[in-house]
Design a protein around this motif. Sequence first.
Motif, PDB file in Angstrom:
ATOM      1  N   GLY A  24     -19.073  21.764 -24.725  1.00 28.40           N
ATOM      2  CA  GLY A  24     -19.445  23.127 -24.385  1.00 28.40           C
ATOM      3  C   GLY A  24     -18.409  23.755 -23.490  1.00 28.40           C
ATOM      4  O   GLY A  24     -17.709  23.061 -22.747  1.00 28.40           O
ATOM      5  N   SER A  25     -18.321  25.071 -23.574  1.00 26.26           N
ATOM      6  CA  SER A  25     -17.349  25.780 -22.740  1.00 26.26           C
ATOM      7  C   SER A  25     -18.007  26.497 -21.569  1.00 26.26           C
ATOM      8  O   SER A  25     -17.325  27.074 -20.727  1.00 26.26           O
ATOM      9  CB  SER A  25     -16.557  26.785 -23.585  1.00 26.26           C
ATOM     10  OG  SER A  25     -17.438  27.732 -24.165  1.00 26.26           O
ATOM     11  N   THR A  26     -19.355  26.484 -21.518  1.00 24.12           N
ATOM     12  CA  THR A  26     -20.095  27.021 -20.377  1.00 24.12           C
ATOM     13  C   THR A  26     -21.145  25.997 -19.960  1.00 24.12           C
ATOM     14  O   THR A  26     -21.459  25.078 -20.707  1.00 24.12           O
ATOM     15  CB  THR A  26     -20.816  28.344 -20.724  1.00 24.12           C
ATOM     16  OG1 THR A  26     -21.826  28.070 -21.695  1.00 24.12           O
ATOM     17  CG2 THR A  26     -19.847  29.407 -21.227  1.00 24.12           C
ATOM     18  N   VAL A  27     -21.688  26.195 -18.779  1.00 19.90           N
ATOM     19  CA  VAL A  27     -22.745  25.300 -18.310  1.00 19.90           C
ATOM     20  C   VAL A  27     -23.899  25.304 -19.300  1.00 19.90           C
ATOM     21  O   VAL A  27     -24.437  24.254 -19.653  1.00 19.90           O
ATOM     22  CB  VAL A  27     -23.208  25.697 -16.890  1.00 19.90           C
ATOM     23  CG1 VAL A  27     -24.449  24.914 -16.483  1.00 19.90           C
ATOM     24  CG2 VAL A  27     -22.092  25.508 -15.880  1.00 19.90           C
ATOM     25  N   ARG A  28     -24.291  26.477 -19.783  1.00 15.97           N
ATOM     26  CA  ARG A  28     -25.394  26.561 -20.742  1.00 15.97           C
ATOM     27  C   ARG A  28     -25.091  25.761 -22.005  1.00 15.97           C
ATOM     28  O   ARG A  28     -25.937  25.008 -22.487  1.00 15.97           O
ATOM     29  CB  ARG A  28     -25.683  28.009 -21.124  1.00 15.97           C
ATOM     30  CG  ARG A  28     -26.858  28.138 -22.103  1.00 15.97           C
ATOM     31  CD  ARG A  28     -27.125  29.568 -22.529  1.00 15.97           C
ATOM     32  NE  ARG A  28     -27.372  30.468 -21.439  1.00 15.97           N
ATOM     33  CZ  ARG A  28     -28.547  30.631 -20.832  1.00 15.97           C
ATOM     34  NH1 ARG A  28     -29.586  29.901 -21.212  1.00 15.97           N
ATOM     35  NH2 ARG A  28     -28.685  31.498 -19.855  1.00 15.97           N
ATOM     36  N   GLU A  29     -23.889  25.889 -22.540  1.00 14.86           N
ATOM     37  CA  GLU A  29     -23.533  25.161 -23.767  1.00 14.86           C
ATOM     38  C   GLU A  29     -23.536  23.652 -23.540  1.00 14.86           C
ATOM     39  O   GLU A  29     -23.991  22.893 -24.395  1.00 14.86           O
ATOM     40  CB  GLU A  29     -22.175  25.613 -24.289  1.00 14.86           C
ATOM     41  CG  GLU A  29     -22.178  27.023 -24.857  1.00 14.86           C
ATOM     42  CD  GLU A  29     -20.796  27.496 -25.273  1.00 14.86           C
ATOM     43  OE1 GLU A  29     -19.816  26.737 -25.129  1.00 14.86           O
ATOM     44  OE2 GLU A  29     -20.708  28.656 -25.735  1.00 14.86           O
TER      45      GLU A  29
END
Length: 94
Positions: A24-29
Amino acid sequence: MATIRIPPVLRPAVGGERTVSADGSTVREVLDSLVGAHGELQSQLFGADGDLNRFVNVYLNDEDVRVLEGLDTGVGEADTLVILPAMAGGAPRP
């Protein structure tokens, strides 16, 4: 892949592992990837609104993501996320 440090209380949901990796490239991902592999964590990490439960703290390289860009905070392959559920309890004071 980012590294995610798993606290003892959540380790049964990830087969007892202390750390796991997720894309993932964000915390959410990254967290979505973690939940995709370990679905039991969904209700422990996220509320019905899709945001982090208020009693779950997530740190990116020792910085609370809530003071960064929250779940939209960017994550690199060499980064480490730490999940820390708030703990309560203990004996009442006399």
